[in-house]
Design a protein around this motif. Sequence first.
Motif, PDB file in Angstrom:
ATOM      1  N   PHE A 149      -8.034  68.790 114.831  1.00 63.14           N
ATOM      2  CA  PHE A 149      -9.474  68.691 115.614  1.00 63.14           C
ATOM      3  C   PHE A 149      -9.240  68.521 117.030  1.00 63.14           C
ATOM      4  O   PHE A 149     -10.264  68.900 117.790  1.00 63.14           O
ATOM      5  CB  PHE A 149     -10.300  67.653 115.144  1.00 63.14           C
ATOM      6  N   GLU A 150      -8.103  68.357 117.562  1.00 59.89           N
ATOM      7  CA  GLU A 150      -8.066  68.198 119.222  1.00 59.89           C
ATOM      8  C   GLU A 150      -7.103  68.937 119.815  1.00 59.89           C
ATOM      9  O   GLU A 150      -6.661  68.642 120.811  1.00 59.89           O
ATOM     10  CB  GLU A 150      -7.631  66.504 119.344  1.00 59.89           C
ATOM     11  N   GLU A 151      -6.577  70.114 119.288  1.00 59.25           N
ATOM     12  CA  GLU A 151      -5.740  71.048 119.618  1.00 59.25           C
ATOM     13  C   GLU A 151      -6.514  71.801 120.672  1.00 59.25           C
ATOM     14  O   GLU A 151      -7.732  72.240 120.740  1.00 59.25           O
ATOM     15  CB  GLU A 151      -5.316  72.296 118.826  1.00 59.25           C
ATOM     16  N   ASP A 152      -5.834  71.896 122.246  1.00 52.38           N
ATOM     17  CA  ASP A 152      -6.676  72.356 123.162  1.00 52.38           C
ATOM     18  C   ASP A 152      -6.919  73.840 123.220  1.00 52.38           C
ATOM     19  O   ASP A 152      -5.993  74.851 122.479  1.00 52.38           O
ATOM     20  CB  ASP A 152      -5.585  72.493 124.507  1.00 52.38           C
ATOM     21  N   GLY A 153      -8.188  74.237 123.388  1.00 50.21           N
ATOM     22  CA  GLY A 153      -8.368  75.865 123.128  1.00 50.21           C
ATOM     23  C   GLY A 153      -8.726  76.372 121.561  1.00 50.21           C
ATOM     24  O   GLY A 153      -8.690  77.465 121.622  1.00 50.21           O
ATOM     25  N   ILE A 185       2.450  72.475 113.930  1.00 45.54           N
ATOM     26  CA  ILE A 185       3.342  71.511 113.469  1.00 45.54           C
ATOM     27  C   ILE A 185       3.816  70.625 114.464  1.00 45.54           C
ATOM     28  O   ILE A 185       4.044  69.434 114.657  1.00 45.54           O
ATOM     29  CB  ILE A 185       4.596  72.544 112.727  1.00 45.54           C
ATOM     30  N   ASP A 186       4.158  71.356 115.810  1.00 44.32           N
ATOM     31  CA  ASP A 186       4.541  70.572 116.860  1.00 44.32           C
ATOM     32  C   ASP A 186       3.649  69.603 117.241  1.00 44.32           C
ATOM     33  O   ASP A 186       3.959  68.348 117.702  1.00 44.32           O
ATOM     34  CB  ASP A 186       5.140  71.284 117.997  1.00 44.32           C
ATOM     35  N   SER A 187       2.434  69.807 117.000  1.00 39.52           N
ATOM     36  CA  SER A 187       1.375  68.980 117.406  1.00 39.52           C
ATOM     37  C   SER A 187       1.219  67.797 116.238  1.00 39.52           C
ATOM     38  O   SER A 187       1.131  66.576 116.543  1.00 39.52           O
ATOM     39  CB  SER A 187      -0.275  69.501 117.605  1.00 39.52           C
ATOM     40  N   LEU A 188       1.454  68.090 115.155  1.00 44.59           N
ATOM     41  CA  LEU A 188       1.430  67.161 114.175  1.00 44.59           C
ATOM     42  C   LEU A 188       2.600  66.044 114.391  1.00 44.59           C
ATOM     43  O   LEU A 188       2.321  64.910 114.149  1.00 44.59           O
ATOM     44  CB  LEU A 188       1.463  67.719 112.683  1.00 44.59           C
ATOM     45  N   PHE A 189       3.642  66.392 114.729  1.00 46.35           N
ATOM     46  CA  PHE A 189       4.734  65.642 114.649  1.00 46.35           C
ATOM     47  C   PHE A 189       5.080  65.142 116.048  1.00 46.35           C
ATOM     48  O   PHE A 189       6.205  64.438 116.424  1.00 46.35           O
ATOM     49  CB  PHE A 189       6.153  66.200 114.278  1.00 46.35           C
ATOM     50  N   ALA A 190       4.238  65.316 117.154  1.00 38.15           N
ATOM     51  CA  ALA A 190       4.192  64.865 118.519  1.00 38.15           C
ATOM     52  C   ALA A 190       4.321  63.343 118.621  1.00 38.15           C
ATOM     53  O   ALA A 190       3.441  62.802 117.705  1.00 38.15           O
ATOM     54  CB  ALA A 190       3.269  65.369 119.228  1.00 38.15           C
ATOM     55  N   GLU A 191       5.322  62.759 119.218  1.00 39.01           N
ATOM     56  CA  GLU A 191       5.199  61.245 119.333  1.00 39.01           C
ATOM     57  C   GLU A 191       4.033  60.909 120.216  1.00 39.01           C
ATOM     58  O   GLU A 191       3.569  61.471 121.167  1.00 39.01           O
ATOM     59  CB  GLU A 191       6.678  60.784 119.730  1.00 39.01           C
TER      60      GLU A 191
END
Length: 368
Positions: free
Chosen positions: A68-72, A362-368
Amino acid sequence: MARKMGKLKFALIGIVIAGILTLVLFTKNGKIERLTFAEETNTEASLGSLDELKEGLSDYPELYRAAFEEDGIDPEDNIFIIPGMDATLTLHHEHEEADICTTMTPQGLAVNKDYLFISAYCQTKEHNSVIYVLEKKSGSFIKEIVLDGIPHAGGLAYDNNHELLWVTSEKGDTAQVITLSLKDIEAYDFADSAEPITYTDSIELPDIKRASTITVHGDDLYVAHFDDEETSVMHRYLISTTEDEDGKEVHALDTGKSTEEAYPDDVDKIGKEIQGLAFYREKLMLSRSAGRKKDSTLLSFDRLKETENFTDKNASTEITMPSYLEQIAVVGKQLYILFESGAYPYRAHGNPSIDRVLRVEIDSLFAE
């Protein structure tokens, strides 16, 4: 005499009330079908609004951020309503005639460039299992594919190289996978035929206890067995194209051997309660869930380092998810996530209950 009649009256009322409560309980738990006047598969959301879903997922920060918070990206573009959770047009398994099922439970998920495929089985086992076909771009429902019989259909995998949809099944006590060609899927119309779709191929897997979930990676089919008590296994099979005795082209999992059964090229150890698996670059992701009392987990493994043991001790990342997490599917850099908590028998127990497929980077989900 009047006193006896009064006692009998109260006893009968008690029996009626007990019967009604039992009927309600069995219906609520999906043991019997609910009364419905529907004549087709429902396409609207069976549970709450997007805002209610967002509120429910706020307790899962990694998933919430990615969805829900992915830019754009409009959050509504990342959700796909699961059809048929209130009513699904299918076949009555015993009578073999068109009927409405009210206890369909989603299990498998696969995606190609045009479609989302979601498999579901009837909780009461009165109706044939189905695969819902959705348009990938809009999420709109296209049709249901009615399968032959009542397989659990716990896993789906799309094979881009051969334009096939692989489906887990069983033949008696033997694990099995069946295939549906994309051409046959697109041509199929249950409303016109009122018959199950014809399978392209069916292959028995004698070496695995049950084909619970699958994925395709490159030229390989991976099949895993769900075990809720101890570690389990994931089998790898090479997908090949060959000819049967009649000269017909068929798809096999064991080159040079029988086209009707297959034995694995490799066996890896996985943890217990695994519901789905998917590869992303050089990583393997496993989804885990077991009932309503525990959160689900998405585990990530570095496949370059771990080649035989994908149990918890070797996981590089663990992300907490809502209960009833089922299959996952990777397309490009995106992960599609399916839950079964939108099914009527489970929707009162989820934390929260989810009647949408979620798509995340996927990269957003696993971002630290």
